[in-house]
Design an enzyme around this catalytic site. Structure first.
Site, PDB file in Angstrom:
ATOM      1  N   GLU B 266     -53.477  17.116 -24.784  1.00  0.00           N
ATOM      2  CA  GLU B 266     -53.547  16.804 -26.034  1.00  0.00           C
ATOM      3  C   GLU B 266     -54.859  17.931 -26.524  1.00  0.00           C
ATOM      4  O   GLU B 266     -55.783  17.160 -27.328  1.00  0.00           O
ATOM      5  CB  GLU B 266     -53.998  15.221 -26.259  1.00  0.00           C
ATOM      6  CG  GLU B 266     -52.656  14.550 -26.079  1.00  0.00           C
ATOM      7  CD  GLU B 266     -53.024  13.110 -26.122  1.00  0.00           C
ATOM      8  OE1 GLU B 266     -54.076  12.681 -26.007  1.00  0.00           O
ATOM      9  OE2 GLU B 266     -52.071  12.437 -26.346  1.00  0.00           O
ATOM     10  N   ASP B 339     -46.958   6.627 -22.746  1.00  0.00           N
ATOM     11  CA  ASP B 339     -48.369   6.334 -23.214  1.00  0.00           C
ATOM     12  C   ASP B 339     -48.739   4.827 -23.547  1.00  0.00           C
ATOM     13  O   ASP B 339     -48.734   4.544 -24.719  1.00  0.00           O
ATOM     14  CB  ASP B 339     -48.838   7.199 -24.595  1.00  0.00           C
ATOM     15  CG  ASP B 339     -50.335   6.994 -24.904  1.00  0.00           C
ATOM     16  OD1 ASP B 339     -50.933   6.559 -24.316  1.00  0.00           O
ATOM     17  OD2 ASP B 339     -50.658   7.475 -26.024  1.00  0.00           O
ATOM     18  N   GLU B 367     -54.290  -0.685 -28.188  1.00  0.00           N
ATOM     19  CA  GLU B 367     -53.862   0.411 -28.723  1.00  0.00           C
ATOM     20  C   GLU B 367     -52.541   0.257 -29.351  1.00  0.00           C
ATOM     21  O   GLU B 367     -52.098   0.449 -30.918  1.00  0.00           O
ATOM     22  CB  GLU B 367     -54.023   1.664 -28.275  1.00  0.00           C
ATOM     23  CG  GLU B 367     -53.577   2.899 -29.258  1.00  0.00           C
ATOM     24  CD  GLU B 367     -53.607   4.287 -28.248  1.00  0.00           C
ATOM     25  OE1 GLU B 367     -54.004   4.368 -27.227  1.00  0.00           O
ATOM     26  OE2 GLU B 367     -53.171   5.273 -29.260  1.00  0.00           O
TER      27      GLU B 367
END
Lengths: 689, 689
Positions: B266, B339, B367
């Protein structure tokens, strides 16, 4: 085989009837059969009647129908007779109404044989448009005004004329014969030459359909438009000004209907500004209108900031004036004593004035009932009001009978509905809001009609299309899968709204932000108390509700016996207006045996369960509705559900702060937090109408 | 009599236990009984153990307890033995863990007799804090960092020390022995002298509790902080820079744990920038750390924008490197291949690398699971991953066994959890999010623990207060009315979240706006595809899901047989990951006999019904919780319900555009319109971590 069956099931669901934008209302195109019509009259109104018959005849093919003006003691006003030979009436408008009735019966499967006699319950059946000269509409939720606009304000286009004609036709088809073209919070502009000329153009289109035009006049017009030094109704200069203005109006519109006046109400000017009475003001205008046959509809919607009980004010101001009004004045009274709430008891003025005509004012536009988002069929609310017993002349003195001349002779009888019409393609924003326009007209014509019949008619006229009914999707299936459940939904819808908004007699607890969501907490400093919800619900640690009993404001005494005593006692007062008349402890034992608090929770919860059920009803009906209207209504039901939950959560969590009692464990829990609801509500200055 | 009963019912509801701000976590004050402790050692760690015993002893009054360092072949690492004489361990930390275990058993009613032997499943049990030097926390939902701050960044206050001590104690109480103090998206600042000195101060507080500190290092630190011309891991200047830096670190913090590295992931720099491998990069650092006993945790969370299947990338990049890493490198692998989704299959790296230690990385901070708003007990998710069978060494080769050294000798075994801790008074934002911190620690110590036991322990430790239990409100009632239903809620909560967010193997369809709400539609032009939900769900008119079978991306082949074949076949692939591995027609017949579309609807609906039930469970438990925590959790459950409905409505209405199939008539209808949901979602640039 299974796969084939599956694909059939799916394809059935996508066979929608053709798209429909709703613009044709309950007057959809028909595959008419031929019909022979005889009539000795050639006039615009009769020609409309003949055309309607030709366009929509579903009776026996090549039948012979005559339209005749007759004298018949069974007929009154614009009433009509339908018999085997055709339609008879005293007036051309009566012929037209009879034709619409005959066609409606053909389309809805009602009997058309035998002799059908129908006279209107009220002479004046009027829509009130709260439309402003700039084209905006107060409490309008369906776009801008169809009459007025800001740009090119005085150009009359072909589109205008087409729209006004469609409007007039829709009104005539349900018997509405008058329209007040502008807001009761009137602009003085409306009486100026430019606006009168546009009014003339509108009147010309409406006239053949039997619809007269009226205007709301601002009481201060003499000063504001005429440059006078006073508006005193007894001032000769003022009288002269009005006489001249009215003369001017009639020179432009010879059949002008008259004035609707909101005076000394919510800041509007009026005769009390000069220590004159409502009668002084109304009579001055009535005298000026009288030579032309015009009437004055004078609103009784008055209250002042220092009243201890706003609900009593109209009665207190107007009862002393009973008998003091000219006979071309009608007092226009909202159905309830406060303001078009989801539920109110009827206004005590209906059961009290004996020498003055009183006309009900209903609100078709859903100011307090979810705007054009919530599906709420208002017919049941109006029926409830009309059938309420005032006991004015003993048992059976319903509001209907007290206003339609049944119980005492009245030269003029009238009823008004605040329109929900705007420039939206489907006129009313919500496709089902059309049903409220329809229902108002039907009840104005016949105040004994049942809402069940009105809903049945409207659904059939609005949704049933013979051309789309296939063999596998026939009329019986349509009735079982669409008509009956949708009708049930409509008939239940107003009670559902009461449940999730203001059950058990609660009222005026809406958000100040356009009266849409909940707002029982709203009470800014320095705001006049009677514009804030706590004034009405009076929630505190000891309980909930407005004490209007003899030990409280004594509003109950404005009602006749035995009703007054029944209302005065919490054990005999109907649950549905209990908190209107009583402040009761949170643990007050209700007729159900449950506490007041639990019943409050149960009612709010029931409201949202009802809307959830409406969603299922509508979604199940998908195969029977055109895609366009199906999806629009589906969308709105979702928003209604969301808002209903907000109402339930906001009100219960707010009141719980006082009750300190738990929401019964078997009910759904709130899904919004009170402070979030309050924070997300952005109150604007209330603009009551 | 009835009135009296009523008032009792009400008063019971207002007898709350005393207010509690949640700051003490599962380590609430106890009314300890006296205990006699003997120990020959005087050290900070042992003194902590003695104090804990004195403050919380609930065993036999005046019992005699000895704490002893022993050599016992049954013990490994920081394991301990509890027997009738006390606690024995190889290390002081082991003594401390044994003491916490003994006290926990006393407090939760577990047996304390006989011989209890407990060794940790992993040597390294580490929290990863995604805390930035400015005090913000990436994916943090409980306030700012407890370690770093913007103002007075390098002043260590007494408050800091107190908080760090409380933090260390909480970690030690569940066996956590390491903390990476800064974000994996690392700032090079963190290795500067000021930050190292603050790290030293933190380490000093954590040390007696057996918690080592680690740092995330930015791979480009040599250039960014050192002014070098390269970060090439094979460049002697770079190697020298790191050697010096590491020497400096150890001079400040002699027991520094090592580095956590996010490289070539990323946008983060890494060895591939210089055509070097992950092994080259990791080994260079490992070599520099080796003399001091430090380790490198090298993340396998890598993927590139042009992968055809992001889920395959980590395996593809790392498998060729198996065996090429130094023995003080551990590859840190997220539980799933994408993820931290509500549900993923386990990462195939767990069942594949044979010569390189692999450590699971779990995400404690929510998250993708409702932040600190949704009540989601993550233990069941981690248990599911740990107990998944990789078949690496035949049947029974669970992820747990593949990572804890059971199946092959490993010098280092480790597990990491991304912390959910911030400056909020209750540490985690949601009171129930504390249970996830607790559960991570417990599973890190014992990866065979059942979530049911963890939940049972946590609830008892966190909510049960002997001092508040009255005779009418006794322990049995507490268990029936609080413990059992709340435990059931916790155990069901993650599956509920999967149901209303991403059932049947859906994944990565969240709003780009902070990953909170639904966003299956989100796909701006020019956004890299693998950051947009349509890349993952692949909804179209032919069906739904990502084809990772042999006929698709062939990700299934990264799994061992017979699992690969089982997953490859839609009829044997478990429903809960079906759409992860398959793109299936909307009318695909599921194991239930229903279509895929119907099952999708049913799962989404079940999710909201589950949350609605959670609300009832919690509200019914009101009498058994202090008011402060009760109301905070109640508020959050309301918001969770609202968000769950938004997920259901958003996803079903979005997918329905492709399926063209109706939501089954027996299910609740959407209450939000798709375009409104999309409009109200304001996507920000995603910042993945």
């Amino acid at each position: 085989m299974k796969k084939i069956l599956l694909s059939i099931t799916i394809s059935l669901l996508v066979i929608h009837t053709k798209a429909d934008d709703g613009h044709k209302l309950w007057l959809r195109d028909k595959k008419a059969l031929p019909v022979n019509i005889t009539c000795s009259i050639n006039s615009p109104t009769i020609n409309i009647a003949i055309n309607e018959l030709k366009q929509a005849w579903l009776g026996k093919a090549n039948a012979s129908i005559s339209l005749r003006i007759v004298k018949n003691p069974a007929l009154k006003n614009d009433g009509f007779i339908i018999n085997s030979s055709g339609v008879e009436a005293l007036t051309e408008a009566g012929i037209l109404y009879g034709v619409y009735e005959l066609l409606r019966r053909q389309q809805t499967g009602q009997i058309t044989t035998g002799i059908i006699i129908s006279n209107p319950s009220y002479n004046y059946r009027i829509l009130n448009h709260w439309d402003n000269p700039d084209g905006s509409i107060e409490r309008g939720y369906a776009g801008q005004s169809i009459f007025w606009r800001k740009e090119n304000a005085f150009t009359v286009t072909d589109n205008d004329k087409k729209l006004w004609q469609e409007y007039a036709r829709a009104n005539a088809s349900v018997g509405i014969n008058g329209a007040v073209l502008n807001n009761v919070n009137a602009s003085p502009l409306i009486l100026n030459e430019d606006y009168l000329n546009r009014t003339k153009a509108i009147a010309a289109i409406l006239r053949p359909y039997g619809v007269k035009v009226y205007l709301s006049a601002k009481f201060s017009s003499p000063m504001q438009s005429g440059g006078l030094k006073s508006n005193d109704p007894l001032d000769p200069e003022v009288i002269k000004w009005w006489n001249n203005k009215i003369k001017e109006i009639y020179s432009v519109i010879p059949d002008f209907g008259g004035f609707l006046i909101k005076a000394n109400s919510e800041g509007q000017p009026g005769p009390q500004d000069y220590n004159r009475t409502h009668a002084d003001g109304a009579n001055m205008l009535a005298d000026a209108l009288q030579p032309y046959g015009g009437i004055v509809m004078w609103r009784a919607f008055v209250y002042s900031p220092n009243d201890k009980d706003r609900a009593k004010q109209a009665y207190n101001e107007f009862m002393p004036l009973d008998g003091k009004f000219r006979d071309n004045v009608i007092i226009q009274v909202k159905n309830g004593p406060v303001d078009f709430q989801p539920r109110e008891p009827f206004s005590p003025l209906f059961g009290s004035m004996k020498k003055t005509p009183v006309m009900p004012e209903f609100q078709i536009t859903q100011e307090y009932l979810g705007h054009s988002i919530h599906l709420v069929f208002l017919s049941t609310m109006w029926e409830e009001c009309l059938q309420s017993d005032t006991y004015e002349y003993g048992k059976g003195s319903t509001v209907a009978k007290c206003t339609d001349g049944s119980l005492r002779p009245q030269k003029n009888t009238a009823i008004a509905g605040v329109a929900n019409i705007g420039l939206d393609t489907n006129w009313c924003g919500h496709d089902f809001a059309q049903a409220n326009w329809y229902a108002f007209g039907r009840l104005a014509w016949n105040n004994k009609l049942k809402s069940e019949q009105i809903a049945d008619e409207w659904i059939k006229l609005t949704f049933y299309e013979t051309q789309s009914i296939t063999s596998s999707n026939n009329k019986l299936a349509w009735e079982q899968n669409f008509l009956n459940p949708v009708k049930q939904m409509m008939l239940e819808s107003r009670e559902a709204a009461v449940n999730y908004m203001t059950p058990l007699g609660l009222h005026h607890i809406m958000s100040a932000n356009e009266h849409y969501g909940p707002g029982p907490w709203w009470a800014p400093a320095r705001m006049r108390a009677d514009w804030t919800p706590p004034y009405y619900h009076k929630a505190d640690s000891t309980g909930l509700g407005f004490n209007r009993t003899k030990s409280g404001s004594d509003a109950v005494s404005q009602y006749n016996e035995p009703l007054a005593s029944q209302l005065n006692n919490p054990n005999t007062c109907p649950d549905n207006v209990l908190l209107w008349f009583h402040h009761l402890p949170w643990n007050f034992k209700m007729k159900s045996g449950k506490t007041l608090w639990d019943e409050l929770c149960i009612h709010y919860d029931k409201g949202i369960q009802q809307v959830r059920a409406f969603q299922k009803i509508w979604d199940k009906a998908e195969a029977y509705v055109d895609k366009e209207r199906f999806e629009k209504v589906q969308r709105k039901l979702r928003s209604q559900m969301n808002n209903a939950v907000l109402w339930k959560d906001g009100c219960l969590l707010y009141f719980q702060q006082f009750s300190k009692m738990p929401i019964p464990a078997y009910l759904e829990r709130p899904v919004n937090n009170l402070d979030d609801i309050i924070k997300n509500d952005t109150p604007q200055r209330r603009r009551p109408a």
